[in-house]
Design an enzyme around this catalytic site. Structure first.
Site, PDB file in Angstrom:
ATOM      1  N   TRP A 129     -55.409  -6.704-110.217  1.00 53.44           N
ATOM      2  CA  TRP A 129     -55.777  -5.747-109.167  1.00 53.44           C
ATOM      3  C   TRP A 129     -55.853  -4.339-109.781  1.00 53.44           C
ATOM      4  O   TRP A 129     -54.964  -3.939-110.542  1.00 53.44           O
ATOM      5  CB  TRP A 129     -54.720  -5.805-108.068  1.00 53.44           C
ATOM      6  CG  TRP A 129     -54.918  -4.832-106.943  1.00 53.44           C
ATOM      7  CD1 TRP A 129     -56.093  -4.522-106.322  1.00 53.44           C
ATOM      8  CD2 TRP A 129     -53.904  -4.051-106.315  1.00 53.44           C
ATOM      9  NE1 TRP A 129     -55.864  -3.609-105.333  1.00 53.44           N
ATOM     10  CE2 TRP A 129     -54.531  -3.289-105.304  1.00 53.44           C
ATOM     11  CE3 TRP A 129     -52.528  -3.920-106.498  1.00 53.44           C
ATOM     12  CZ2 TRP A 129     -53.834  -2.412-104.491  1.00 53.44           C
ATOM     13  CZ3 TRP A 129     -51.835  -3.054-105.682  1.00 53.44           C
ATOM     14  CH2 TRP A 129     -52.475  -2.311-104.694  1.00 53.44           C
ATOM     15  N   ASP A 210     -45.865 -10.663-107.399  1.00 49.83           N
ATOM     16  CA  ASP A 210     -46.518  -9.839-106.383  1.00 49.83           C
ATOM     17  C   ASP A 210     -47.008 -10.766-105.268  1.00 49.83           C
ATOM     18  O   ASP A 210     -47.916 -11.568-105.472  1.00 49.83           O
ATOM     19  CB  ASP A 210     -47.693  -9.079-107.016  1.00 49.83           C
ATOM     20  CG  ASP A 210     -48.352  -8.124-106.037  1.00 49.83           C
ATOM     21  OD1 ASP A 210     -47.932  -8.080-104.864  1.00 49.83           O
ATOM     22  OD2 ASP A 210     -49.288  -7.407-106.443  1.00 49.83           O
ATOM     23  N   ALA A 212     -48.693 -10.512-101.991  1.00 47.17           N
ATOM     24  CA  ALA A 212     -49.417  -9.650-101.050  1.00 47.17           C
ATOM     25  C   ALA A 212     -50.241 -10.457-100.050  1.00 47.17           C
ATOM     26  O   ALA A 212     -50.816  -9.883 -99.120  1.00 47.17           O
ATOM     27  CB  ALA A 212     -50.331  -8.691-101.819  1.00 47.17           C
ATOM     28  N   LYS A 245     -51.565  -7.462 -95.285  1.00 47.40           N
ATOM     29  CA  LYS A 245     -52.649  -8.392 -94.987  1.00 47.40           C
ATOM     30  C   LYS A 245     -52.236  -9.431 -93.948  1.00 47.40           C
ATOM     31  O   LYS A 245     -52.934  -9.623 -92.959  1.00 47.40           O
ATOM     32  CB  LYS A 245     -53.112  -9.106 -96.263  1.00 47.40           C
ATOM     33  CG  LYS A 245     -53.355  -8.188 -97.451  1.00 47.40           C
ATOM     34  CD  LYS A 245     -54.543  -7.274 -97.246  1.00 47.40           C
ATOM     35  CE  LYS A 245     -54.398  -5.986 -98.018  1.00 47.40           C
ATOM     36  NZ  LYS A 245     -54.771  -5.959 -99.376  1.00 47.40           N
TER      37      LYS A 245
HETATM   38  C1  LIG Z   1     -52.501  -7.813-105.409  1.00 47.30           C
HETATM   39  C2  LIG Z   1     -52.005  -6.771-104.477  1.00 47.30           C
HETATM   40  N1  LIG Z   1     -50.734  -6.367-104.575  1.00 47.30           N
HETATM   41  C3  LIG Z   1     -50.224  -5.447-103.761  1.00 47.30           C
HETATM   42  C4  LIG Z   1     -50.971  -4.839-102.788  1.00 47.30           C
HETATM   43  C5  LIG Z   1     -50.287  -3.791-101.989  1.00 47.30           C
HETATM   44  O1  LIG Z   1     -50.577  -3.665-100.702  1.00 47.30           O
HETATM   45  P1  LIG Z   1     -49.951  -2.568 -99.728  1.00 47.30           P
HETATM   46  O2  LIG Z   1     -49.284  -1.508-100.526  1.00 47.30           O
HETATM   47  O3  LIG Z   1     -51.114  -2.072 -98.960  1.00 47.30           O
HETATM   48  O4  LIG Z   1     -48.972  -3.318 -98.895  1.00 47.30           O
HETATM   49  C6  LIG Z   1     -52.325  -5.223-102.650  1.00 47.30           C
HETATM   50  C7  LIG Z   1     -53.204  -4.576-101.660  1.00 47.30           C
HETATM   51  O5  LIG Z   1     -54.385  -4.631-101.692  1.00 47.30           O
HETATM   52  C8  LIG Z   1     -52.843  -6.214-103.515  1.00 47.30           C
HETATM   53  O6  LIG Z   1     -54.104  -6.623-103.431  1.00 47.30           O
END
Ligand SMILES: Cc1ncc(COP(=O)(O)O)c(C=O)c1O
Length: 398
Positions: A129, A210, A212, A245
């Site tokens: 990401w 991670d 998410a 999400k």
């Molecule tokens: C792989 C991944 N990790 C972490 C996040 C973190 O999301 P947030 O900080 O919006 O909760 C995202 C958001 O797009 C993601 O795609």
């Protein structure tokens, strides 16, 4: 004071959204944005979340700070959602803190790694990401990449990944996407998670998982099966959880960082450092999103209703994968597009040359970041034919 600062180029993903908004074409399609969309292109508030929100507001008597670790009930319930029955088994060895989204969890995790072992190196997948490297690297920690995605097979380059992990020194940290790998959509199978656990365990490596997209791949349980293999076997594990999400709580910035330590005394020490790290960066986490998620998870009926809503989102994402694969195959029967159906979550990489991606945005009005990552939730019954036409028109470019 700030006169010497130069204007930065737009963020690669947020820049796509801005370019999309500027485009006056009535036929434009946004496949760049990283949020779930329904068939009408909306990202609605989930019904279960709305109901929980009403209950939370009705019960709220004060707006005083929640405390550095945030909502403790939320922390417990969200860790239980991720780890299942293991959460109770590992409770004494787990230190959890509510964070400002998944990003906050990743960042606090990196800060703690850097504070505990300034020389530690975090190995992230290639690709990963787009925000992982800036987010983790800003803590001062060193980052490296391990091979992950094979553009030829459109699957995990598992032999190369494992070979790489087998050469890492003890104490190296390995960032793994629990499910719905962003940007590739290529996930490890359960057998592969097992093999990864063997290597991490054998070499004394530390997983930083991670999470998410729990519930966005197949379902709430299957998506965390690999995580649970690691949590059950390894002495130390960092887990960054995002509720953006699966609860649709994006702007409420809701997440948690759970660290499983070797023993209870270490976990208690970690909890004090988690709280201090948060305190030094922003003091206290926000309340609203965590209170909502805790309410949903604590109410059996609402929890079921929420899971049903998430299941419906998964069904749609899988349908859009199949629909786009079918539309592309109909236009180019000699090309294999079935990988779109094998991959999981919202994202896949088109695997086109940079000139083809640029042409999609500039000429075809189909927007995505320069790496060709598409969000399948941006595809709909209405636009799929047009998207497929556009993709095949640029296929040979570059
Ligand atoms: C792989 C991944 N990790 C972490 C996040 C973190 O999301 P947030 O900080 O919006 O909760 C995202 C958001 O797009 C993601 O795609």
């Amino acid at each position: 004071m700030f006169g010497n600062l130069e204007t930065l180029p737009p963020d690669p993903i947020l820049g796509v959204t801005a370019a999309f908004r500027r485009d006056p074409s009535p036929d434009k399609v946004d496949l760049g944005v990283g949020v779930y969309r329904d068939q009408f292109g909306n990202t609605p508030v989930l019904a279960a979340v709305r109901e929980a929100e009403r209950a939370v507001i009705a019960a709220q008597r004060t707006k005083v700070y929640v405390g550095p670790a945030g909502n403790i009930q939320f922390n417990e319930r969200i860790v239980e959602l991720a780890l299942g029955s293991l959460a109770a088994e590992l409770k004494d060895r787990t230190a959890a803190i509510q964070t400002v989204g998944g990003c906050g969890a990743l960042r606090i995790g990196a800060e703690l790694l850097h504070a505990a072992a300034p020389d530690s190196v975090v190995h992230v997948s290639d690709p990963t990401w787009a925000n992982h490297e800036p987010l983790l690297g800003s803590s001062g920690i060193t980052l490296r990449r391990y091979p992950y995605y094979d553009p030829q097979t459109r699957a995990v380059a598992f032999d190369r990944m494992l070979e790489h992990l087998e050469r890492l020194p003890s104490g190296a940290v390995v960032l793994l996407h629990a499910c719905c790998h962003n940007p590739s959509g290529a996930d490890l199978s359960l057998e592969q998670w097992d093999a990864v656990a063997d290597v991490l365990d054998g070499r004394g490596l530390v997983p930083f998982v991670d999470l998410a997209y729990q519930g966005f791949g197949d379902d709430m349980e299957a998506d965390v099966a690999g995580l649970r293999v690691l949590a059950g076997r390894l002495p130390t594990l960092l887990l960054a959880i995002s509720c953006s999400k699966n609860f649709g709580l994006y702007r409420e910035r809701t997440g948690a960082l759970a660290i499983i330590a070797e023993d209870a005394a270490t976990a208690r020490a970690i909890a004090t450092h988690q709280a201090r790290t948060g305190r030094r960066m922003y003091s206290m986490p926000p309340d609203h999103g965590a209170a909502i998620a805790a309410h949903v998870l604590g109410d059996a009926q609402l929890r079921q209703a929420w899971q049903d809503e998430v299941s419906a989102m998964v069904v749609r994402m899988k349908q859009m994968r199949a629909l786009l694969a079918g539309a592309l195959s109909a236009r180019r029967p000699q090309v294999d597009f079935l990988w779109l159906e094998r991959q999981r979550g919202m994202f896949s990489l088109l695997g086109l040359a940079p000139a083809a991606i640029a042409a999609l945005c500039d000429e075809e009005h189909v927007y995505m970041p320069p790496d060709g990552r598409i969000n399948l939730a941006g595809v709909s019954d209405q636009n799929v034919e047009r998207v497929a036409d556009s993709i095949v028109r640029v296929l040979g470019r570059g």
